[in-house]
Design an enzyme around this catalytic site. Structure first.
Site, mmCIF file in Angstrom:
data_model
loop_
_atom_site.group_PDB
_atom_site.id
_atom_site.type_symbol
_atom_site.label_atom_id
_atom_site.label_comp_id
_atom_site.label_asym_id
_atom_site.label_seq_id
_atom_site.Cartn_x
_atom_site.Cartn_y
_atom_site.Cartn_z
ATOM 1 N N ASP A 63 -30.434 8.578 27.321
ATOM 2 C CA ASP A 63 -29.135 9.143 26.940
ATOM 3 C C ASP A 63 -28.324 9.612 28.157
ATOM 4 O OD1 ASP A 63 -27.192 9.941 25.145
ATOM 5 O OD2 ASP A 63 -28.079 11.925 24.824
ATOM 6 N N ASN A 87 -25.726 4.324 16.033
ATOM 7 C CA ASN A 87 -24.824 3.956 17.135
ATOM 8 C C ASN A 87 -23.773 2.908 16.753
ATOM 9 O OD1 ASN A 87 -27.394 4.422 19.675
ATOM 10 N ND2 ASN A 87 -25.723 5.788 19.123
HETATM 11 C C1 IPE Z 1 -29.645 8.681 20.988
HETATM 12 O O1 IPE Z 1 -28.531 9.064 21.707
HETATM 13 C C2 IPE Z 1 -29.734 7.185 20.893
HETATM 14 C C3 IPE Z 1 -30.022 6.486 22.134
HETATM 15 C C4 IPE Z 1 -30.178 7.018 23.308
HETATM 16 C C5 IPE Z 1 -30.142 5.075 21.985
HETATM 17 P P1 IPE Z 1 -27.137 9.403 21.000
HETATM 18 O O2 IPE Z 1 -26.182 9.635 22.095
HETATM 19 O O3 IPE Z 1 -26.797 8.386 19.993
HETATM 20 O O4 IPE Z 1 -27.481 10.761 20.243
HETATM 21 P P2 IPE Z 1 -26.531 11.947 19.791
HETATM 22 O O5 IPE Z 1 -25.365 11.346 19.063
HETATM 23 O O6 IPE Z 1 -26.106 12.669 21.029
HETATM 24 O O7 IPE Z 1 -27.396 12.805 18.928
HETATM 25 C C1 IPE Z 2 -27.073 6.414 25.580
HETATM 26 O O1 IPE Z 2 -25.987 6.928 26.280
HETATM 27 C C2 IPE Z 2 -26.925 4.959 25.219
HETATM 28 C C3 IPE Z 2 -26.755 4.707 23.786
HETATM 29 C C4 IPE Z 2 -26.725 5.615 22.836
HETATM 30 C C5 IPE Z 2 -26.598 3.326 23.378
HETATM 31 P P1 IPE Z 2 -24.696 7.446 25.499
HETATM 32 O O2 IPE Z 2 -23.755 6.318 25.333
HETATM 33 O O3 IPE Z 2 -25.064 8.159 24.266
HETATM 34 O O4 IPE Z 2 -24.109 8.470 26.572
HETATM 35 P P2 IPE Z 2 -23.463 9.885 26.267
HETATM 36 O O5 IPE Z 2 -24.481 10.669 25.488
HETATM 37 O O6 IPE Z 2 -22.224 9.626 25.477
HETATM 38 O O7 IPE Z 2 -23.207 10.470 27.605
HETATM 39 MG MG MG Z 3 -25.553 10.085 23.872
#
Ligand code: IPE
Ligand code: IPE
Ligand code: MG
Length: 246
Positions: free
Chosen positions: A26, A74
């Site tokens: 993340d 997502n």
């Molecule tokens: C969790 O991260 C999913 C992945 C890293 C693939 P998210 O960014 O989707 O989670 P939330 O929305 O912050 O809980």
């Molecule tokens: C994790 O990084 C990747 C996926 C969830 C696919 P994020 O895209 O959630 O990055 P932040 O949390 O918005 O910084």
């Molecule tokens: Mg995230």
């Protein structure tokens, strides 16, 4: 540098390593935002980190690594971002087939794959089939994965077996559920690492993480280095896992 490396080796050798590590990859979006770049640039950088860290885990002898790459939630993101992430998966899978021929890593995909296009499914299956007889680390890539979704799938499978008289209600126990989820036959994760500083599971390995140790780290995934993993491993080794005992 050599001395540093040697010291690091000794210190990792001296501690008990987890058999199975989970990583919630993340912080890609925030990493890009900080640099004034589009979120997709963060995903590209995150994919590079994934390649390096997966290799490192295999090198230090981790037996199972599960990475959370794309959740069932997502899909809510803008189409452009989702498309960019799917393109990165495809690139990785093509690369894994051609470049990792002599590799020892066993690649598996966990999640609901029924939504993927035929060419994506073929790549997934080719990666799994080509690597299935290898003897190294098992790398589970969680794509369109959700912990609740996984449990729903398992419950449906079990209910169908009961309906078909292949099972009776009294056969249903925790072991049976473990055997019907995506990670069937694998040990539960010992350690789950979440970079980006968020204190939540976001639907990752809900069933399997009942007794996992969590390590929340204040680093964004594209900035995550092997040193961060070492830090988490050292932290893990200090934990006192009781599993409800004393
Ligand atoms: C969790 O991260 C999913 C992945 C890293 C693939 P998210 O960014 O989707 O989670 P939330 O929305 O912050 O809980
Ligand atoms: C994790 O990084 C990747 C996926 C969830 C696919 P994020 O895209 O959630 O990055 P932040 O949390 O918005 O910084
Ligand atoms: Mg995230």
């Amino acid at each position: 540098m050599a001395l540093f490396n040697r010291q690091k080796e000794i210190s990792l050798k001296d501690i008990e390593l987890p058999e199975h590590i989970g990583i919630i990859m993340d912080g890609n979006g925030r990493w890009a935002k900080k640099r004034g770049l589009p979120r997709t640039a963060g995903h590209t950088a995150g994919a590079q980190t994934f390649r390096r860290i997966a290799r490192y885990c295999s090198d230090i002898g981790i037996k199972y690594l599960t990475v959370y790459a794309f959740s069932t939630e997502n899909w809510k993101r803008p189409k452009e971002e989702v498309d960019a992430i799917m393109k990165l998966f495809k690139e990785y899978m093509l690369e894994a087939i051609s470049d990792f021929q002599d590799d020892s890593i066993v690649v598996k995909f966990i999640g609901d794959r029924s939504v993927f296009s035929d060419d994506m499914l073929q790549l997934i299956e080719k990666n799994e089939n080509d690597s299935k007889d290898r003897d190294g680390m098992v790398l589970n890539i969680a794509m369109n994965y959700g912990g609740r979704d996984e449990i729903v799938h398992a419950v449906k499978k079990i209910a169908q077996n009961v309906k078909d008289d292949k099972l009776s209600v009294s056969d249903i126990n925790a072991q049976l559920i473990s055997e019907n989820i995506y990670t069937a036959s694998q040990p539960d994760p010992d350690l789950i690492i979440r970079p980006s500083g968020e204190y939540r599971t976001s639907n990752f390995l809900l069933w399997q993480s009942a007794y996992s140790e969590y390590c929340i780290m204040d680093v964004l995934w594209p900035d995550f280095k092997s040193e961060h993993l070492d830090k988490a491993l050292i932290e893990y080794a200090k934990r006192n896992r009781r599993f409800g005992g004393i």
